[in-house]
Write a protein that holds these residues in place. Structure first.
Motif, PDB file in Angstrom:
ATOM      1  N   MET A 117      42.963  36.063  39.132  1.00  9.71           N
ATOM      2  CA  MET A 117      43.550  37.182  38.405  1.00  9.71           C
ATOM      3  C   MET A 117      44.487  36.630  37.344  1.00  9.71           C
ATOM      4  O   MET A 117      45.091  35.560  37.524  1.00  9.71           O
ATOM      5  N   ALA A 118      44.594  37.328  36.226  1.00  8.05           N
ATOM      6  CA  ALA A 118      45.514  36.949  35.157  1.00  8.05           C
ATOM      7  C   ALA A 118      46.384  38.144  34.807  1.00  8.05           C
ATOM      8  O   ALA A 118      45.929  39.298  34.856  1.00  8.05           O
ATOM      9  N   VAL A 119      47.639  37.880  34.471  1.00  8.17           N
ATOM     10  CA  VAL A 119      48.527  38.931  33.967  1.00  8.17           C
ATOM     11  C   VAL A 119      49.334  38.352  32.815  1.00  8.17           C
ATOM     12  O   VAL A 119      49.547  37.127  32.741  1.00  8.17           O
ATOM     13  N   GLY A 120      49.760  39.201  31.916  1.00  2.00           N
ATOM     14  CA  GLY A 120      50.549  38.682  30.810  1.00  2.00           C
ATOM     15  C   GLY A 120      50.937  39.748  29.825  1.00  2.00           C
ATOM     16  O   GLY A 120      50.742  40.950  30.050  1.00  2.00           O
ATOM     17  N   LEU A 121      51.485  39.297  28.716  1.00  2.00           N
ATOM     18  CA  LEU A 121      51.961  40.154  27.649  1.00  2.00           C
ATOM     19  C   LEU A 121      51.334  39.681  26.340  1.00  2.00           C
ATOM     20  O   LEU A 121      51.435  38.507  25.986  1.00  2.00           O
ATOM     21  N   GLY A 146      56.825  46.494  21.160  1.00  2.00           N
ATOM     22  CA  GLY A 146      56.852  45.686  22.364  1.00  2.00           C
ATOM     23  C   GLY A 146      55.444  45.246  22.720  1.00  2.00           C
ATOM     24  O   GLY A 146      54.450  45.797  22.230  1.00  2.00           O
ATOM     25  N   PRO A 147      55.302  44.245  23.592  1.00  2.00           N
ATOM     26  CA  PRO A 147      53.976  43.709  23.896  1.00  2.00           C
ATOM     27  C   PRO A 147      53.154  44.652  24.774  1.00  2.00           C
ATOM     28  O   PRO A 147      53.701  45.502  25.480  1.00  2.00           O
ATOM     29  N   ALA A 148      51.840  44.507  24.693  1.00  2.00           N
ATOM     30  CA  ALA A 148      50.935  45.206  25.602  1.00  2.00           C
ATOM     31  C   ALA A 148      50.820  44.404  26.888  1.00  2.00           C
ATOM     32  O   ALA A 148      50.790  43.177  26.869  1.00  2.00           O
ATOM     33  N   VAL A 149      50.765  45.100  28.008  1.00  2.00           N
ATOM     34  CA  VAL A 149      50.614  44.444  29.310  1.00  2.00           C
ATOM     35  C   VAL A 149      49.131  44.201  29.563  1.00  2.00           C
ATOM     36  O   VAL A 149      48.310  45.112  29.408  1.00  2.00           O
ATOM     37  N   LEU A 150      48.801  42.968  29.938  1.00  2.00           N
ATOM     38  CA  LEU A 150      47.405  42.587  30.154  1.00  2.00           C
ATOM     39  C   LEU A 150      47.141  42.320  31.630  1.00  2.00           C
ATOM     40  O   LEU A 150      47.904  41.599  32.283  1.00  2.00           O
ATOM     41  N   PHE A 151      46.057  42.894  32.133  1.00  2.00           N
ATOM     42  CA  PHE A 151      45.557  42.592  33.470  1.00  2.00           C
ATOM     43  C   PHE A 151      44.156  42.008  33.320  1.00  2.00           C
ATOM     44  O   PHE A 151      43.240  42.710  32.865  1.00  2.00           O
ATOM     45  N   GLY A 152      44.001  40.735  33.669  1.00  2.00           N
ATOM     46  CA  GLY A 152      42.684  40.110  33.641  1.00  2.00           C
ATOM     47  C   GLY A 152      42.118  40.086  35.054  1.00  2.00           C
ATOM     48  O   GLY A 152      42.605  39.350  35.923  1.00  2.00           O
ATOM     49  N   LEU A 153      41.108  40.901  35.296  1.00  2.00           N
ATOM     50  CA  LEU A 153      40.550  41.050  36.641  1.00  2.00           C
ATOM     51  C   LEU A 153      39.323  40.166  36.814  1.00  2.00           C
ATOM     52  O   LEU A 153      38.707  39.741  35.839  1.00  2.00           O
ATOM     53  N   PRO A 154      38.937  39.906  38.061  1.00  2.00           N
ATOM     54  CA  PRO A 154      37.727  39.104  38.308  1.00  2.00           C
ATOM     55  C   PRO A 154      36.495  39.803  37.755  1.00  2.00           C
ATOM     56  O   PRO A 154      36.540  40.966  37.334  1.00  2.00           O
ATOM     57  N   GLY A 155      35.370  39.109  37.800  1.00  2.00           N
ATOM     58  CA  GLY A 155      34.140  39.672  37.263  1.00  2.00           C
ATOM     59  C   GLY A 155      33.296  40.405  38.288  1.00  2.00           C
ATOM     60  O   GLY A 155      32.538  41.311  37.935  1.00  2.00           O
ATOM     61  N   ASN A 156      33.403  40.042  39.567  1.00  4.53           N
ATOM     62  CA  ASN A 156      32.577  40.697  40.587  1.00  4.53           C
ATOM     63  C   ASN A 156      32.988  42.159  40.750  1.00  4.53           C
ATOM     64  O   ASN A 156      34.186  42.478  40.805  1.00  4.53           O
ATOM     65  N   PRO A 157      32.014  43.063  40.859  1.00  2.84           N
ATOM     66  CA  PRO A 157      32.323  44.497  40.840  1.00  2.84           C
ATOM     67  C   PRO A 157      33.291  44.954  41.925  1.00  2.84           C
ATOM     68  O   PRO A 157      34.200  45.733  41.654  1.00  2.84           O
ATOM     69  N   VAL A 172      48.335  49.086  27.528  1.00  2.00           N
ATOM     70  CA  VAL A 172      47.827  48.200  28.581  1.00  2.00           C
ATOM     71  C   VAL A 172      46.418  47.766  28.211  1.00  2.00           C
ATOM     72  O   VAL A 172      45.639  48.547  27.640  1.00  2.00           O
ATOM     73  N   ILE A 173      46.096  46.526  28.548  1.00  2.00           N
ATOM     74  CA  ILE A 173      44.745  45.996  28.350  1.00  2.00           C
ATOM     75  C   ILE A 173      44.211  45.559  29.710  1.00  2.00           C
ATOM     76  O   ILE A 173      44.913  44.879  30.466  1.00  2.00           O
ATOM     77  N   ILE A 174      42.980  45.941  30.011  1.00  2.00           N
ATOM     78  CA  ILE A 174      42.317  45.485  31.230  1.00  2.00           C
ATOM     79  C   ILE A 174      41.016  44.814  30.840  1.00  2.00           C
ATOM     80  O   ILE A 174      40.214  45.387  30.086  1.00  2.00           O
ATOM     81  N   THR A 175      40.828  43.585  31.315  1.00  2.00           N
ATOM     82  CA  THR A 175      39.550  42.890  31.110  1.00  2.00           C
ATOM     83  C   THR A 175      38.957  42.572  32.472  1.00  2.00           C
ATOM     84  O   THR A 175      39.663  42.531  33.485  1.00  2.00           O
TER      85      THR A 175
END
Length: 433
Positions: free
Chosen positions: A301-305, A313-324, A263-266
């Motif tokens: 928010m972003a999500v993807g592979l 298999g692909p890594a699951v990506l969660f792109g989160l907002p920037g505000n804490p 999993v990737i979280i940004t």
């Protein structure tokens, strides 16, 4: 058709520009289903806390292994209570201690002094607590109406039955479960490997700890809150630091993360902004969806592979907002349940904790059409529902209110404003972070 497009087509009312919280949760449940961890390993009990069971644990014997006393007192044949006099007087034939079976001989009508956990001898099925008794030489006297036949006896297998599941595959091992495993004499247990999660922050306005302050810049707090949330969840964390808003650097970071983690979280860069390259790089590298969620805080928010080695298999990506605060809220609302599913938790263990019902101390303004998560402070009220009041400034960049609060007041999608005294749902922090 891409996996993202396939899920979107199957989701009723899917609108990436105004996706409901329920819609996000349904989408993510479908997205992560193929990527659940399957590989197992055996670990000692002292290393098993928070891990997910790889298989059912079958009890090798009854727990407890024999009928035993639930308290200190005197064991006797409960048949004596069927037509008793007002007071029973019984001869005490000996003492049974925990840890060894009593080997003496009992005559009809005898009692046995017995300690908590001691084996109940054959023919004795009831224990009178010692505080109900008076002792006269080698006799014990107690009122017959103080108990019923079978009182204060634990049955063999009352806790766990031999050959039956003691714990189920997909359960997370709690402190109580550790004790249960130890009660079965198991020095080690089969668990799924830890979920590997890589994360990084993006943005040219972000400072790393140790950097000199500069005008317009802020220190990166998101890496530390995400680290804490992932660590509490029991993930294996891969900190990739801070990545500048540069296409080549972002692409390299995503490739690196996909090669090292499930999993990737940004955080940051997923809204529509001319200066942000994160969104464009994600689109170039992976199968992505970019949402504006009908919620506050945490709209973008972003999500993807993201592809990696073909067999992995692909890594699951969660792109989160920037505000804490938005990072923390979107993590708790969306990422945490998805990670629990990816970790191999069964449905009961992956489900969000039940919401607490509390009474709002003050009015809360709210319009239907989005879900709001407001930081609150819950206090107990003797004999009544707990009370909750809004905690501090509710801005999405005000992290101090997350520290001041002990839960999130969840104002649901169709809900209107709250009047003083109205009941609301609260997601308590204890148990989710």
């Amino acid at each position: 058709m891409s996996r993202i497009a396939e899920i979107a087509a199957a989701l009723a009312g899917y609108d990436p520009k105004a996706l409901s919280v329920d819609g996000v949760q349904a989408f993510l449940a479908s997205l992560v289903a193929p990527a659940v961890v399957r590989e197992g390993e055996s670990v000692p009990l002292f290393e098993a806390l928070g891990r997910v069971l790889a298989e059912d644990v079958i009890s090798p014997f009854n727990v407890p292994p024999h009928d035993n006393s639930a308290m200190d007192g005197f064991a006797f044949d409960g048949a004596l209570l069927e037509t008793p006099p007002p007071e029973l007087t019984l001869r005490v034939a000996g003492t049974a201690l925990a840890g060894a079976a009593w080997r003496g001989t009992l005559a009809t009508g005898d009692a046995l002094r017995i300690m908590t956990g001691a084996v109940m001898p054959a023919g004795l099925d009831t224990v009178v607590p010692q505080e109900f008794c008076s002792i006269d030489g080698d006799c014990v006297r107690f009122p017959a109406n103080a108990l019923r036949r079978g009182d204060n006896r634990r049955f063999a297998g009352e806790d766990l039955k031999q050959g039956r599941p003691a714990l189920l595959q997909g359960e997370r091992i709690s402190p109580a479960a550790l004790g249960l495993l130890a009660s079965l004499g198991l020095p080690a247990v089969a668990v799924l490997r830890r979920l590997r999660v890589a994360y990084f922050s993006t943005g040219d306005e972000i400072l790393s700890l140790g950097d000199a302050p500069r005008e317009g810049a802020v220190y990166d707090s998101n890496r530390y809150t995400v680290f804490g949330l992932l660590t509490r969840l029991g993930c294996e964390v891969v900190d990739l630091g801070m990545v500048r808003d540069n296409p080549a650097a972002l692409a390299a970071a995503l490739h690196d993360a996909a090669g090292r983690a499930d999993v990737i979280i940004t955080s940051g860069g997923v809204s529509v902004g001319e200066a942000d390259h994160t969104r464009a790089v994600m689109q170039q590298l992976g199968d992505m969806a970019f949402w504006r969620v009908a919620m506050r805080p945490g709209r973008p928010m972003a999500v993807g592979l993201i592809p990696r080695a073909p067999r992995a298999g692909p890594a699951v990506l969660f792109g989160l907002p920037g505000n804490p605060v938005a990072v923390m809220v979107t993590f708790l609302a969306f990422v945490r349940p998805a990670l629990l599913q990816l970790m191999g938790c069964n449905a009961a263990n992956a489900a969000p904790p039940p919401l607490l019902r509390a009474r709002s101390v003050a009015a809360i303004r709210k319009k239907p059409g989005r879900t709001e998560y407001q930081r609150g402070r819950v206090t107990s009220v003797p004999g009544a529902l707990p009370e909750v009041r809004i905690a501090g400034n509710q801005g999405s960049g005000v992290l101090s209110s997350m520290v001041e609060g002990n839960g999130l007041v969840v104002l649901h999608h169709a809900q209107d404003s709250v009047a003083p005294g109205d009941e609301v749902d609260v997601m308590m922090f204890d148990g989710v972070m």
